[in-house]
Scaffold this motif. Structure first.
Motif, PDB file in Angstrom:
ATOM      1  N   ASP B  73     -17.853  26.564 -40.839  1.00 31.80           N
ATOM      2  CA  ASP B  73     -17.255  27.381 -39.776  1.00 31.80           C
ATOM      3  C   ASP B  73     -15.836  26.950 -39.422  1.00 31.80           C
ATOM      4  OD1 ASP B  73     -17.766  24.996 -38.628  1.00 31.80           O
ATOM      5  OD2 ASP B  73     -18.827  25.771 -36.885  1.00 31.80           O
ATOM      6  N   CYS B  92     -25.663  32.259 -40.890  1.00 31.62           N
ATOM      7  CA  CYS B  92     -25.674  33.414 -39.993  1.00 31.62           C
ATOM      8  C   CYS B  92     -24.329  33.491 -39.282  1.00 31.62           C
ATOM      9  CB  CYS B  92     -26.800  33.310 -38.976  1.00 31.62           C
ATOM     10  SG  CYS B  92     -26.775  34.696 -37.816  1.00 31.62           S
ATOM     11  N   SER B  93     -23.648  34.637 -39.427  1.00 35.00           N
ATOM     12  CA  SER B  93     -22.306  34.777 -38.850  1.00 35.00           C
ATOM     13  C   SER B  93     -22.355  34.822 -37.336  1.00 35.00           C
ATOM     14  CB  SER B  93     -21.624  36.057 -39.321  1.00 35.00           C
ATOM     15  OG  SER B  93     -22.066  36.452 -40.569  1.00 35.00           O
ATOM     16  N   ARG B  94     -23.542  35.123 -36.774  1.00 31.05           N
ATOM     17  CA  ARG B  94     -23.597  35.223 -35.329  1.00 31.05           C
ATOM     18  C   ARG B  94     -24.001  33.898 -34.681  1.00 31.05           C
ATOM     19  NH1 ARG B  94     -26.157  39.838 -31.434  1.00 31.05           N
ATOM     20  NH2 ARG B  94     -24.875  41.116 -32.792  1.00 31.05           N
ATOM     21  N   ARG B 129     -22.815  34.768 -46.334  1.00 33.04           N
ATOM     22  CA  ARG B 129     -22.798  35.010 -44.888  1.00 33.04           C
ATOM     23  C   ARG B 129     -23.491  36.322 -44.558  1.00 33.04           C
ATOM     24  NH1 ARG B 129     -19.530  31.360 -42.517  1.00 33.04           N
ATOM     25  NH2 ARG B 129     -18.145  30.298 -43.994  1.00 33.04           N
TER      26      ARG B 129
END
Lengths: 145, 145
Positions: B73, B92-94, B129
DNA sequence: TTCTTGACTTAGACTGTGTCTACTGTAGGA
DNA sequence: TCCTACAGTAGACACAGTCTAAGTCAAGAA
């Protein structure tokens, strides 16, 4: 890069000297500058530009999809203007040089359903690492030290 | 993980309480802790352990090849004890959840010579992702806000 | 052209992550 | 027991990035 400026104007972007300089600094192929490098080059043309403005502008360019953020070394993020052509990166582990590459194939397809853990996968980032020609020569050649 | 402790002892590593606790904290599958998380968990068992010791120990484990450093990240690096089995990551992008995945095939072979710019390529890092099942449900389902 | 307004820019403080340094503690051999 | 070298500690420092409050300015309106 005037293309970029045109697109930004078209989106209602207020065009200021600072934003123009940041966009101009990011022009070219294989450009992967850190925010500080962008700031240094922008300041060469517009000495009073502030660091916060550079960060703001880079953040806007990224969220507009005009610039990609890449972090290849876990240190400072780098900004890549080559956002309209999907590509991957080739990084020299010694000197940090970065090249954009465009391999064929779709890496997303290489991920079998059984390995997806129920995720909805939408992107892949691929980074190849190795030695660039210069560093490989330095590593193999007679050590001048 | 006692395997790890055995291997370290075999290499002449002086085994102290601090080092043992750091190694124990890093046990398990799909473990990707930041240095601060490692420090917090280690301090739960050994309250006087210092941040510098955690960084030193993690750095040694990485250079011994027992732990991998991953930065998914661009913020804090994460430490992955699954170093003896080559693998890639699904993020997980969230929410930032990370899973280890083991796709078949050799991504290095996907890079044609014409795209190597003379580099001696030795490694590939692949990060997929998308949204994990929980975040995908939250995004699609009736918004409870 | 001048005015107005709200978006943009600025300096500098602040945060998070990681590194370094000088000092203290301690395991193990003489 | 004493010595020595390695390990651990606290805290200062460095770097990348974010936030805030106040001043500035681009662009549309009159």
């Amino acid at each position: 890069m005037s293309d970029l400026l045109e697109r930004l104007r078209g989106r209602g972007w207020r065009l200021t000297a600072q934003r123009r300089v940041v966009a101009e600094v990011l022009d070219g192929d294989h450009v992967h500058l850190t925010a500080d490098e962008v700031h240094a080059r922008a300041a060469a043309r517009l000495p009073e530009i502030s660091r916060a403005t550079v960060y703001n502008t880079l953040g806007e360019l990224v969220s507009l999809g005009e610039v990609l953020e890449v972090s290849t070394d876990g240190r400072a993020k780098r900004y890549d203007p080559n956002a309209h052509r999907p590509h991957q990166h080739l990084v020299c582990s010694r000197c940090g040089a970065i090249r954009d590459i465009h391999p064929g194939g779709n890496p997303l397809a290489d991920l079998p359903a059984g390995e997806r853990f129920g995720f909805t996968v939408s992107e892949v980032e691929v980074t190849y690492r190795g030695l660039c020609p210069g560093c490989a020569r330095a590593a193999h050649g007679p050590d001048p030290a």
